[in-house]
Design an enzyme around this catalytic site. Sequence first.
Site, PDB file in Angstrom:
ATOM      1  N   HIS A  81      -5.602  -3.614   1.529  1.00  0.00           N
ATOM      2  CA  HIS A  81      -4.368  -3.734   2.819  1.00  0.00           C
ATOM      3  C   HIS A  81      -5.348  -3.432   4.139  1.00  0.00           C
ATOM      4  O   HIS A  81      -4.817  -2.212   4.965  1.00  0.00           O
ATOM      5  CB  HIS A  81      -3.516  -2.660   3.013  1.00  0.00           C
ATOM      6  CG  HIS A  81      -2.931  -3.163   1.371  1.00  0.00           C
ATOM      7  ND1 HIS A  81      -1.979  -1.681   0.627  1.00  0.00           N
ATOM      8  CD2 HIS A  81      -1.684  -3.905   0.772  1.00  0.00           C
ATOM      9  CE1 HIS A  81      -1.427  -2.707  -0.019  1.00  0.00           C
ATOM     10  NE2 HIS A  81      -1.596  -3.399  -0.036  1.00  0.00           N
ATOM     11  N   HIS A 120      -5.518  -2.036  -7.510  1.00  0.00           N
ATOM     12  CA  HIS A 120      -4.423  -1.233  -7.902  1.00  0.00           C
ATOM     13  C   HIS A 120      -4.177  -0.774  -9.062  1.00  0.00           C
ATOM     14  O   HIS A 120      -3.299  -0.506 -10.103  1.00  0.00           O
ATOM     15  CB  HIS A 120      -2.692  -1.820  -7.629  1.00  0.00           C
ATOM     16  CG  HIS A 120      -3.227  -1.400  -5.602  1.00  0.00           C
ATOM     17  ND1 HIS A 120      -3.300  -0.807  -4.730  1.00  0.00           N
ATOM     18  CD2 HIS A 120      -2.740  -2.376  -4.511  1.00  0.00           C
ATOM     19  CE1 HIS A 120      -3.284  -1.042  -3.372  1.00  0.00           C
ATOM     20  NE2 HIS A 120      -2.828  -2.213  -3.375  1.00  0.00           N
ATOM     21  N   GLU A 160       0.226  -0.448  -7.354  1.00  0.00           N
ATOM     22  CA  GLU A 160      -0.010   0.038  -8.364  1.00  0.00           C
ATOM     23  C   GLU A 160       0.874   0.731  -9.097  1.00  0.00           C
ATOM     24  O   GLU A 160       0.387   0.972 -10.456  1.00  0.00           O
ATOM     25  CB  GLU A 160      -0.960   1.680  -7.208  1.00  0.00           C
ATOM     26  CG  GLU A 160      -1.487   2.448  -8.289  1.00  0.00           C
ATOM     27  CD  GLU A 160      -2.127   4.002  -7.258  1.00  0.00           C
ATOM     28  OE1 GLU A 160      -2.936   3.360  -6.871  1.00  0.00           O
ATOM     29  OE2 GLU A 160      -1.883   4.857  -8.079  1.00  0.00           O
TER      30      GLU A 160
END
Length: 286
Positions: free
Chosen positions: A40, A80, A132
């Site tokens: 991210h 994740h 996740e």
Amino acid sequence: MKIVIDAHAGFCPGVLRAVQKAEKMLAHSGELISLGALIHNPVELQRLQQMGLITRPQEEPLDAERLSDLKDRRVLVRTHGLAAAGHEALRQAGAQVEDATCSTVRRVQTLIAEKDRQGEQIVIIGKKNHAEVIGLAGYSRKPLLIEREADLEGAVFSDRVAVFSQTTFDRDRFFSLAKIIQDRVRHATVHDTTCRHITKRLRRLVDFAASVDVLLLIGGSHSSNSRVLFEACRAVNERSFKIEGVDELDRSWLRPADTVGISGGASTPRWQLEKVRDYLLELSAQ
Ligand code: SF4
């Protein structure tokens, strides 16, 4: 203006491993597909995309038919992780899978599967739409996802409940939500599965934020841990600001005599912090 980079900032071990893995694979051959954004952090992601990384949306539930175009292509599973059914869909689709699931996340997946097998009701506290959490939920037959207090109001619990956290969820919020569950359920076991690396980073970052006049936290707007770290900085230093890069920096935040601290989230590489430092050095020399 004095400028200091947080000595403990930089990629967390999970992100470092995933990025290094991607770099190595891209250096060998040009194409690598990531299901969802590998990290991210749009700036770092762009650098990897220029090396050949392709980001493909992770449309849940993953389905072998929808993934059929991935046959014989290299696919990287990000930190994740994926639900077991997602791994199976990729296998059926014939993709060449490289798994960069963080070992911390993998441990939580394994523990959830084990408690589910033992007949405990699985409760996961975290952001319901986070990849996740979706992955973790896939290791239980009937998981209950809790993001905020309101989710607990109509929740139906069994007698034996095992409570888990998304690894990057705010630890205090996790314990406060888990406590409500413990007060309602006879046998509720709380597994603190927040990431130890982030907990340690948080403690050090709070000290760092309190030691400077202005704190600049560099992190992606979709990064869960950057948000948690930033909120902790804000609590001890109200002149804390979160930006993705120098384009978002507002000069009115800074005064000539300030000591400015630069830090970042778990998916912010040191080169990005150094770029902000160089920009501030130029600014203060004007
Ligand atoms: S923040 Fe923690 S759990 Fe998440 S990728 Fe990094 S080391 Fe792994």
